[in-house]
Design a protein around this motif. Structure first.
Motif, PDB file in Angstrom:
ATOM      1  N   HIS A 164      -2.754   6.745  -6.162  1.00  0.00           N
ATOM      2  CA  HIS A 164      -2.315   5.585  -6.985  1.00  0.00           C
ATOM      3  C   HIS A 164      -0.814   6.112  -7.638  1.00  0.00           C
ATOM      4  CE1 HIS A 164      -2.758   7.329 -11.333  1.00  0.00           C
ATOM      5  NE2 HIS A 164      -3.515   8.356 -10.570  1.00  0.00           N
TER       6      HIS A 164
ATOM      7  N   HIS B   7      -7.299   2.752  -1.018  1.00  0.00           N
ATOM      8  CA  HIS B   7      -6.458   3.566  -1.282  1.00  0.00           C
ATOM      9  C   HIS B   7      -7.326   4.904  -2.049  1.00  0.00           C
ATOM     10  CE1 HIS B   7      -5.708   2.576  -5.728  1.00  0.00           C
ATOM     11  NE2 HIS B   7      -5.997   1.615  -5.146  1.00  0.00           N
TER      12      HIS B   7
ATOM     13  N   CYS C   1       0.864  -1.264  -0.006  1.00  0.00           N
ATOM     14  CA  CYS C   1      -0.089   0.017   0.071  1.00  0.00           C
ATOM     15  C   CYS C   1       0.881   1.137   0.001  1.00  0.00           C
ATOM     16  CB  CYS C   1      -1.078  -0.108   1.327  1.00  0.00           C
ATOM     17  SG  CYS C   1      -2.364   1.023   0.799  1.00  0.00           S
TER      18      CYS C   1
ATOM     19  N   GLN D 157       3.756   2.722  -2.339  1.00  0.00           N
ATOM     20  CA  GLN D 157       3.991   4.270  -3.064  1.00  0.00           C
ATOM     21  C   GLN D 157       5.300   4.780  -2.663  1.00  0.00           C
ATOM     22  OE1 GLN D 157       0.256   6.352  -1.830  1.00  0.00           O
ATOM     23  NE2 GLN D 157      -1.094   4.693  -2.894  1.00  0.00           N
TER      24      GLN D 157
ATOM     25  N   GLN E 167      -0.244  -2.486  -4.397  1.00  0.00           N
ATOM     26  CA  GLN E 167      -0.977  -1.414  -4.017  1.00  0.00           C
ATOM     27  C   GLN E 167      -2.042  -2.085  -3.079  1.00  0.00           C
ATOM     28  OE1 GLN E 167      -1.261   2.206  -4.459  1.00  0.00           O
ATOM     29  NE2 GLN E 167      -2.316   1.682  -2.695  1.00  0.00           N
TER      30      GLN E 167
ATOM     31  N   VAL F 205       3.021   9.533  -7.167  1.00  0.00           N
ATOM     32  CA  VAL F 205       1.467   9.199  -6.672  1.00  0.00           C
ATOM     33  C   VAL F 205       0.431  10.136  -6.695  1.00  0.00           C
ATOM     34  CG1 VAL F 205       0.627   8.366  -4.568  1.00  0.00           C
ATOM     35  CG2 VAL F 205       2.963   7.620  -5.163  1.00  0.00           C
TER      36      VAL F 205
END
Length: 209
Positions: A155, A152, A85, A89, A187, A111
């Motif tokens: 991205h 989330h 996650c 990132q 992710q 991101v």
């Protein structure tokens, strides 16, 4: 002797669930740690992450010697690394959540906030969704097709498509996994993805990049 796995504690991860998932996958020696010396000695490293990019970045960078230990282990000595996650990132050059924040820069990209191009699409992207392999997945034998649990609002926009191992669809394509050499980031949350997530962690424990 069991292989040492460092699960990094920097105040921004779902540590208990990730720890349990690693053990369920067969890990025998998982150490939850904020000690750079233990990170340097680990044979595998897992960086979880929950929350905002900037807060996670601040937490990780605030540990004296941690960034240097990660750089030495992952980049110089090529220790297998898994980011989850926000931990994934942070591999990017920068995150654009509530300002601009520097990332590790191990996989070029930025991101960004998920843009709502369809009023029926909700942000955050939350729940189960497909993980679809890209044409580059053969370069990284860790990710497989299936369904995983996502949560989330931002991205990873990778600069080089060759670093994207898997995609998902949430009103458009969203990167589900990135990979380069001994580095993989997802992710989604393996620890919340039931059998699919445990299988991924099993492969990580056996992975020899």
């Amino acid at each position: 002797m069991a292989e040492a796995i460092a699960l990094i504690d920097y105040g921004a991860g779902n540590l208990h669930s990730v720890y349990n998932a690693l053990n369920a996958a067969g890990a025998e020696h998982v150490t939850v740690t904020a000690d750079p010396r233990l990170v340097r000695g680990a044979k595998r490293i897992v960086l979880p992450g929950v929350g905002a990019f900037g807060a996670c970045r601040e937490g990780l960078w605030s540990i004296p010697g941690m960034i240097e230990a990660l750089q030495d282990s992952v980049i110089e000595r090529r220790v297998p690394f898994l980011g989850i996650c926000v931990g994934m990132q942070l591999l990017a050059d920068r995150g654009l959540e509530h300002g601009t924040h520097e990332g590790l820069g191990w996989i070029p990209g930025e991101v960004h906030k998920i843009e709502r191009t369809d009023p029926n699409i909700r942000v955050p992207h939350m729940g189960w969704n497909d993980v679809a392999l890209t044409a580059h997945h053969d370069d990284h034998d860790l990710i497989e097709e299936g369904e995983a649990y996502f949560l989330h609002s931002y991205h990873f926009a990778a600069q080089d498509g060759a670093d994207v191992a898997a995609m998902t669809d949430h009103g458009g394509g969203i990167v589900a996994a990135v990979a380069r050499d001994n580095i993989v980031g997802v992710q989604f949350h393996p620890e919340k993805s039931q059998a699919y997530g445990i299988d991924l962690l099993k492969r990580f424990l056996e992975w020899k990049p």
